[in-house]
Design an enzyme around this catalytic site. Structure first.
Site, PDB file in Angstrom:
ATOM      1  N   SER A   1      54.123  59.740 -26.510  1.00 43.40           N
ATOM      2  CA  SER A   1      54.013  58.389 -27.438  1.00 43.40           C
ATOM      3  C   SER A   1      56.074  58.675 -28.351  1.00 43.40           C
ATOM      4  O   SER A   1      56.565  58.697 -27.595  1.00 43.40           O
ATOM      5  CB  SER A   1      53.338  58.593 -28.280  1.00 43.40           C
TER       6      SER A   1
ATOM      7  N   ASP B   1      48.960  51.924 -19.938  1.00 41.89           N
ATOM      8  CA  ASP B   1      48.946  52.473 -21.343  1.00 41.89           C
ATOM      9  C   ASP B   1      49.607  51.836 -22.422  1.00 41.89           C
ATOM     10  O   ASP B   1      50.180  50.280 -21.775  1.00 41.89           O
ATOM     11  CB  ASP B   1      50.412  53.370 -21.072  1.00 41.89           C
TER      12      ASP B   1
ATOM     13  N   HIS C   1      46.411  55.783 -22.804  1.00 40.90           N
ATOM     14  CA  HIS C   1      48.129  56.214 -23.583  1.00 40.90           C
ATOM     15  C   HIS C   1      48.285  58.021 -23.168  1.00 40.90           C
ATOM     16  O   HIS C   1      47.461  58.879 -23.955  1.00 40.90           O
ATOM     17  CB  HIS C   1      47.338  56.769 -24.751  1.00 40.90           C
TER      18      HIS C   1
END
Length: 505
Positions: A219, A447, A475
């Site tokens: 991320s 995602d 995610h």
């Protein structure tokens, strides 16, 4: 509903965090002295040549590294970075630095989870090293702003953007928050930007005794890794950037893409929910989406009872409770429970519990991590959306049109940083990382937090980027998806082999 609540959720890895202590007392085993010639500037030599003292701790082995607060003034104040290490069990390649996302996620706390998600083959060849970036959790000083009751009030805040007075009230509220951050954190608050954190990574690489940086970032960790590659392309070893962020997007573009990402993830959930026997959402998928929207609107106009008279479920809290479950389909059953209680029984307690879990709020009203403070502080250091009311209103129309169920939760993001207590630092002009070794970018097709399009974009931006696609929900992918992803990532980390172009898992 305030965009910053959504953006906190959007940036972070969902991996469970584990608390641990950092001990750095003298008399512990030290790393071998690194080669100080790896310092890019003679003034930084003392940081690059430092020796890390490792002590046993709850996380494994812990140490502290020292870096300058301001790289433009390396002789000035310093700040400390917390590290935890799990040693390689076999023939060691080097250190694999870990970042779970955020910004604001603790790599030190993440190490325990990483032992369960990173494959045994990789752990045999690498020391896993979790680190807390500057200002985060166990690093010192850690960003500090509000106390528990103040954070409760802020995370539950439903702003009114329908009037100029409402917009200004939101700006003023976050200006007060940022001033508290400055007062409690000190000068470091002006230097928690991603570029400074990426420069810290190179100091850690040298202090760990590695010629090249090997790195697994999820991320926001992909933005940090991409920034490192752009600054130090010759020092890139094997970088895995999973759940990729496009660092060239404007804050407004990012808000739009995230809104659509969460809208699509919610639609996937509703489709799955309605295929089961106990879904609280009736009718077709569009009907189910509208029922979620009505719940959000109801929580705004008349917050739901939660069993705690001081903490009814506002729209902000309801959305956080919903959004956090969209990080993985394994969390969808919790969302079903929360929606059933809220829709059928006017009970907001389950969604409040989910929201509290995201914000690391304990039952005693304290917050066990500074993730939210760090997220906002780093975000405002890196880039600031427009705070012009007319421009924010026009952007809000575009976002709501693209994501009618949750889009309003991603609007008016400019209020957060409009009067931030320290100046913007900004990012880089070029992220191509020309000359870097191959960099593996991993993207998940649905995602919600870092939409797949951003993985495609980052692969194109990086001169040596190679894309691995996971066809699925949630995610990030490595360690939570399938054997195909694991095998391809492991081949890269262990042997430097990148997937064939167009590989999809």
């Amino acid at each position: 509903m305030l965009v910053v609540v959504a953006l906190v959720v959007a940036g972070c890895s969902p991996t469970t965090k584990h608390q641990s202590s950092v001990q750095t007392t003298a008399g512990s085993a030290a790393t071998s002295a690194p080669d100080a010639s790896s310092a890019p500037d003679a003034d930084l030599e003392r940081f690059y040549s430092q020796r890390l003292e490792w002590e046993d701790c709850d996380a494994g082995e812990c140490a502290t590294a020292v870096v300058p607060v301001d790289y433009a003034d390396p002789g000035g104040e310093t700040t400390s970075l917390a590290l935890a290490r799990s040693r390689a069990s076999g023939d060691r390649i080097g250190s694999l630095l870990l970042n779970p996302g955020g910004p604001g996620g603790s790599g030190l706390d993440f190490l325990a989870s990483a032992r369960d998600t990173v494959s045994d083959d990789v752990q045999e060849r690498y020391d896993l090293v979790g680190f807390d970036p500057r200002g985060v959790q166990h690093s010192e000083p850690a960003i500090a702003c509000y106390d528990g009751p103040q954070m409760d009030e802020l995370t539950a805040f439903d702003a009114d953007y329908s009037t100029p007075e409402g917009v200004q009230a939101a700006i003023d509220r976050y200006a007060d928050f940022s001033q508290a951050c400055l007062e409690r954190t000190g000068p470091l608050l002006g230097h928690v930007d991603t570029v400074s954190a990426a420069r810290d990574l190179d100091v850690l690489r040298a202090a760990l005794g590695d010629d090249r940086l090997h790195y697994l970032g999820y991320s926001y960790g992909t933005q940090l890794g991409a920034t490192y590659a752009a600054l130090f392309p010759g020092n890139v070893g094997r970088l895995v950037l999973d759940g990729a962020i496009d660092p060239t997007l404007t804050p407004e573009q990012s808000a739009l893409e995230q809104a659509v990402g969460f809208e699509n993830a919610l639609r996937a959930y509703v489709t799955d929910c309605q295929a089961g026997a106990s879904c609280p959402l009736g009718g077709g998928v569009d009907d189910g989406m509208q029922q979620v929207r009505r719940l959000l609107d109801r929580a705004r106009s008349a917050p739901l009872d939660t069993g705690d008279d001081d903490r009814p479920l506002t729209q902000a809290l309801a959305f956080t409770g919903i959004a956090v479950t969209l990080y993985s389909e394994s969390y969808w059953s919790y969302l079903t429970s929360g929606l059933r209680a809220a829709i059928q029984d006017d009970d907001g307690s389950v969604l409040l519990t989910l929201s509290d879990a995201y914000y690391n709020r304990s039952s005693d009203g304290t917050y066990s991590a500074n993730q939210t403070e760090a997220f906002w502080s780093i975000g405002c250091a890196d880039g600031r959306p427009t705070a012009d009311p007319d421009e924010m209103a026009a952007e809000a129309e575009r976002i709501v049109a693209a994501a009618p169920t949750v889009g309003s939760l991603f609007t008016y993001g400019g209020v957060l940083c409009a009067q931030w207590a320290v100046p913007e630092v900004g990012g880089l002009d070029n992220y191509s990382a020309t000359g870097a070794a191959p960099i593996l970018v991993v993207g998940t097709t649905n995602d919600p937090a870092t939409p797949y399009e951003q993985a495609v974009a980052l692969t194109s931006i990086l001169d040596s980027g190679v894309l691995l696609t996971y066809e699925g929900e949630g995610h990030t992918a490595y360690g939570r998806s399938n054997d195909c992803v694991t095998e391809n990532v492991d081949a890269y980390l262990l042997d430097g082999e990148v997937p064939a172009e167009g590989t999809r898992c």
